[in-house]
Motif scaffolding. Structure first.
Motif, short mmCIF file in Angstrom:
data_model
loop_
_atom_site.label_atom_id
_atom_site.label_comp_id
_atom_site.label_asym_id
_atom_site.label_seq_id
_atom_site.Cartn_x
_atom_site.Cartn_y
_atom_site.Cartn_z
N ASP A 180 0.85 -1.19 0.00
CA ASP A 180 0.00 0.00 0.00
C ASP A 180 0.88 1.24 0.00
OD1 ASP A 180 -1.78 2.08 0.46
OD2 ASP A 180 -3.04 0.89 1.79
N LYS A 181 1.00 1.88 -1.15
CA LYS A 181 1.86 3.06 -1.25
C LYS A 181 1.37 4.20 -0.38
CE LYS A 181 3.54 2.06 -5.92
NZ LYS A 181 3.64 2.53 -7.33
N VAL A 182 0.05 4.30 -0.24
CA VAL A 182 -0.50 5.40 0.56
C VAL A 182 -0.06 5.28 2.01
CG1 VAL A 182 -2.62 6.47 1.39
CG2 VAL A 182 -2.47 5.69 -0.98
N ASP A 183 -0.08 4.05 2.55
CA ASP A 183 0.32 3.83 3.95
C ASP A 183 1.78 3.40 4.09
OD1 ASP A 183 -2.20 4.49 4.76
OD2 ASP A 183 -2.92 2.43 4.94
N ASN A 184 2.50 3.38 2.98
CA ASN A 184 3.92 3.00 2.98
C ASN A 184 4.13 1.56 3.45
OD1 ASN A 184 6.62 3.74 2.38
ND2 ASN A 184 7.05 3.99 4.57
N VAL A 185 3.25 0.68 3.02
CA VAL A 185 3.38 -0.74 3.33
C VAL A 185 4.03 -1.43 2.13
CG1 VAL A 185 2.17 -2.89 3.86
CG2 VAL A 185 1.36 -0.71 4.83
N PRO A 186 5.25 -1.98 2.28
CA PRO A 186 5.89 -2.65 1.15
C PRO A 186 5.15 -3.93 0.77
CG PRO A 186 7.47 -2.12 2.89
CD PRO A 186 6.11 -1.93 3.46
N GLY A 187 5.11 -4.22 -0.52
CA GLY A 187 4.55 -5.47 -1.01
C GLY A 187 5.58 -6.18 -1.86
N ILE A 188 5.11 -7.06 -2.71
CA ILE A 188 6.00 -7.73 -3.65
C ILE A 188 6.27 -6.79 -4.82
CG2 ILE A 188 6.31 -9.74 -5.13
CD1 ILE A 188 6.24 -10.34 -2.11
N GLU A 189 7.54 -6.55 -5.10
CA GLU A 189 7.89 -5.63 -6.17
C GLU A 189 7.28 -6.08 -7.50
OE1 GLU A 189 11.87 -3.52 -8.11
OE2 GLU A 189 12.07 -4.97 -6.47
N LYS A 190 6.74 -5.12 -8.23
CA LYS A 190 6.14 -5.33 -9.56
C LYS A 190 4.85 -6.16 -9.50
CE LYS A 190 9.58 -3.25 -11.59
NZ LYS A 190 9.42 -1.89 -12.16
N CYS A 191 4.33 -6.40 -8.30
CA CYS A 191 3.07 -7.14 -8.19
C CYS A 191 1.92 -6.14 -8.10
CB CYS A 191 3.07 -8.05 -6.96
SG CYS A 191 1.53 -8.96 -6.74
N GLY A 192 1.21 -5.98 -9.21
CA GLY A 192 0.07 -5.08 -9.24
C GLY A 192 -1.23 -5.82 -9.04
N PRO A 193 -2.36 -5.13 -9.22
CA PRO A 193 -3.67 -5.76 -8.99
C PRO A 193 -3.90 -7.01 -9.82
CG PRO A 193 -3.88 -3.38 -9.22
CD PRO A 193 -2.48 -3.70 -9.57
N LYS A 194 -3.51 -6.99 -11.09
CA LYS A 194 -3.77 -8.14 -11.95
C LYS A 194 -2.95 -9.36 -11.52
CE LYS A 194 -5.20 -5.59 -16.08
NZ LYS A 194 -4.93 -5.33 -17.53
N THR A 195 -1.68 -9.13 -11.20
CA THR A 195 -0.83 -10.24 -10.78
C THR A 195 -1.32 -10.81 -9.45
OG1 THR A 195 1.08 -9.31 -11.92
CG2 THR A 195 1.53 -10.92 -10.21
N ALA A 196 -1.64 -9.93 -8.49
CA ALA A 196 -2.12 -10.40 -7.19
C ALA A 196 -3.39 -11.22 -7.34
CB ALA A 196 -2.36 -9.21 -6.27
N ALA A 197 -4.34 -10.72 -8.13
CA ALA A 197 -5.59 -11.46 -8.34
C ALA A 197 -5.33 -12.79 -9.06
CB ALA A 197 -6.58 -10.60 -9.12
N LYS A 198 -4.40 -12.79 -10.01
CA LYS A 198 -4.07 -14.01 -10.75
C LYS A 198 -3.47 -15.06 -9.82
CE LYS A 198 -1.11 -15.53 -14.62
NZ LYS A 198 -0.12 -16.30 -13.83
N TRP A 199 -2.53 -14.67 -8.99
CA TRP A 199 -1.92 -15.63 -8.06
C TRP A 199 -2.96 -16.21 -7.10
CZ3 TRP A 199 3.11 -12.53 -6.49
CH2 TRP A 199 4.05 -12.67 -7.52
N ILE A 200 -3.82 -15.34 -6.57
CA ILE A 200 -4.85 -15.83 -5.63
C ILE A 200 -5.80 -16.77 -6.33
CG2 ILE A 200 -6.83 -15.09 -4.23
CD1 ILE A 200 -5.19 -12.54 -3.57
N HIS A 201 -6.15 -16.46 -7.56
CA HIS A 201 -7.04 -17.33 -8.33
C HIS A 201 -6.39 -18.69 -8.58
CE1 HIS A 201 -10.16 -18.46 -11.17
NE2 HIS A 201 -9.23 -18.77 -12.06
N GLU A 202 -5.08 -18.69 -8.86
CA GLU A 202 -4.40 -19.94 -9.19
C GLU A 202 -4.02 -20.75 -7.96
OE1 GLU A 202 -1.04 -18.96 -11.59
OE2 GLU A 202 -2.24 -18.46 -13.36
N PHE A 203 -3.59 -20.07 -6.88
CA PHE A 203 -3.00 -20.78 -5.75
C PHE A 203 -3.83 -20.70 -4.47
CE2 PHE A 203 0.72 -19.15 -8.29
CZ PHE A 203 0.89 -20.33 -9.02
#
Length: 574
Positions: A180-203
């Motif tokens: 979350d860039k607004v709250d300065n919470v680091p995530g997985i680099e280069k992981c945007g909404p589409k990638t996050a949703a894709k991984w959750i859907h697959e795994f």
């Protein structure tokens, strides 16, 4: 079933601040955020019609997330001074308007809302979360709805899944992966909404994704493995707590009671900050103490919360009915010696509209001449309302219909195709006379009439301009003005002003356009009465309208009508 409304105060505050121009008092003190906030409150209450509610702000100081991650929200820029100075007077106003205001020390507003949402569910309530914060989507279920302040849409579980690509129960994993860039919470680099949703859907979930990390191929696999050490902390940071300890006076939804507004406190606020009492009182859910509660008016496009008002079936009502909106004439502007009422509350002026407007259809030259005779009767000083429907542009229109209202009981709709454009000249004397006239978008209407060879004389009022002067930040369409100021639902027009000439202008039924135009012209006249009285309560605004906005509109019309001379030969040579 009882309904609990929880409003994200900080989200509303920033939304209001950025949505409006830099409005100020005569001393230059900023007021835009306060004005916008109160307007949003009136809208969300009208939409939800909640039984219980609270506006929740972050309390000063840090919370458990700062302990877990010291850089939490560290990237946020300082609050603009012109916004900061509005917080204290706004928060002092809200309880006086009747809204419970919550700030719990050491607990973030999201966690207060999450805890109250779960308590509301347990108490058998439906819960509405009014916020633009996507984190709150994790709380949505069959009893909890998210009302997004950014697009005025309501999201149930299916709506969340459609918007984010994952169901509410997977939103925490989704946010942890992205950060979350607004709250300065680091995530997985280069992981945007589409990638996050894709991984959750697959795994399946975060655990399933972590299990796949060693075999994940490509650069994104490297980014995932690099981000694994912080992933659990990221999940904790984006998880809204739903079991916070709340003060005894607000630790149950039933204690979040909406109250009538303190009339004296509201008037004092309006005087101090130079705001219209009418506008501020719209933010009072239960109206002023000692007055009848106001009729709620749905304002936002969230059909899953409250069914949208349906237009009454159109039919020609008998002549002689009562005034459509409970009044006939606009009140004159108060003279300096006249006492100005202390309140700008106009609800008493507006009653429920009847099922249909009584109108006379004019489709013969004889009928048009009879109409002109009544219009030309001497001694009339009351404003006549006009409304037009045409295709094409205002400068080059094809006029379809014209409506005129002398009063709520004397309304004509002229079928121009039947009487012929040339026959409209019989209205010329009345249009050019000193009889005051009122339009919605007077400049465009005058261009249409000028194209027909007709000149408009007398005082020309424009309810759109009047509404702009009273509430510059509001929506100024005729339907929006009618809904807010008159409690009147106007159906959307499938024909009319500025309609692309390639689109069909044929009505669904032979009488439908006449009934709609009659409805609109009576609404224009009623709006004029309400807005004129509202301007009369604020002499500075009345002066602005009469000495600046209305004359400038006349100048603009004259300039546009005259056009600009060009040297055709020189232009061709160039």
């Amino acid at each position: 079933m009882p309904k609990l409304l929880l409003i994200d105060g900080s989200n509303y505050l920033f939304r209001a601040f950025h949505a409006l121009p830099p409005l100020t008092t005569s001393k230059g003190e900023p007021t835009g955020a306060m004005r916008g906030f109160v307007t949003m409150l009136g809208k969300v209450y009208a939409e939800t019609q909640a039984d219980y509610a609270a506006i929740v702000f972050d309390a000063p100081g840090k919370n458990f997330r700062h302990t877990l991650f010291p850089d939490y929200k560290a990237n946020r820029p300082p609050m603009p001074d012109e916004l900061r100075v509005q917080i204290e007077p706004l928060q002092a106003l809200l309880p006086n308007l009747g809204w419970p205001l919550l700030r719990v020390e050491g607990v973030e507003a999201d966690d207060v809302m999450g805890t109250l949402a779960r308590l509301g569910e347990a108490a058998g309530m439906d819960v509405v979360l009014a916020t633009g914060d996507k984190d709150m989507a994790q709380l949505v279920n069959d009893r909890v709805t998210l009302l997004n302040t950014m697009n005025n849409k309501a999201y149930d579980p299916e709506g969340v899944k459609e918007k984010y690509g994952v169901p509410p129960e997977r939103i925490i994993d989704y946010l942890a992966l992205m950060g979350d860039k607004v709250d300065n919470v680091p995530g997985i680099e280069k992981c945007g909404p589409k990638t996050a949703a894709k991984w959750i859907h697959e795994f399946g979930d975060l655990e399933g994704i972590k299990a796949q990390a060693p075999t994940m191929k490509g650069k994104i696999g490297e980014y995932l493995r690099a981000g694994l050490p912080f992933l659990e902390d990221a999940k904790a940071l984006v998880t809204i707590k739903t079991d916070c300890e709340l003060p005894d006076d607000v630790n149950a939804p039933e204690k979040l009671v909406l109250n009538p507004a303190d009339a004296d406190a509201v008037r004092a606020f309006c005087a101090r900050w130079e705001m219209s009492p009418t506008s501020v009182q719209r933010g009072a859910p239960k109206g002023l103490a000692g007055e009848a509660p106001r009729r709620p008016r749905p304002m936002m496009s969230a059909p899953s919360l409250v069914p949208a008002p349906q237009p009454a079936p159109a039919q020609t009502a008998p002549q002689g009915q009562l005034d459509l909106f409970g009044f006939d004439e606009p009140a004159p502007a108060p003279t300096p010696a006249a006492p100005v009422p202390e309140t700008g509350h106009f609800e008493g002026l507006v009653d429920e509209a009847p099922e249909a407007v009584a109108y006379t259809l004019v489709d013969t030259v004889e009928g048009l001449e009879a109409m002109a005779e009544m219009l030309n009767a001497p001694g009339r000083t009351r404003p006549d309302a006009l409304q037009l429907a045409y295709t094409g542009s205002a400068r080059h229109p094809e006029v379809l219909w014209l409506a005129v209202a002398l009063n709520p009981n004397t309304v004509w709709v002229v079928d121009v195709a039947q009487v012929g454009v040339a026959s409209l000249k019989v209205l010329g004397a009345w249009l050019a006379s000193d009889t005051p006239k009122v339009f919605a978008d007077a400049k465009s209407a005058r261009h249409v009439l000028a194209h027909l060879g007709l000149t408009v004389g007398g005082v020309i009022d424009d309810v759109t301009l009047m509404h702009y002067v009273t509430e510059a930040h509001a929506t100024h369409t005729l339907s929006a003005m009618a809904r807010v100021n008159l409690g009147r639902a106007l159906p959307e027009r499938f024909y009319g002003i500025g309609l692309d000439s390639k689109k069909s202008a044929k009505p669904e039924t032979p009488t439908e356009p006449f009934e709609r135009l009659a409805d609109e012209v009576v609404v224009i006249r009623a709006l004029h009465a309400v807005l004129r009285r509202r301007l009369g309560l604020e002499p500075a605004l009345l002066s602005l309208y009469e000495t600046v906005e209305r004359p400038v509109a006349n100048v603009l019309f004259a300039m546009e009508n005259a056009g600009i001379a060009i040297d055709e030969a020189a232009l061709n040579a160039q």
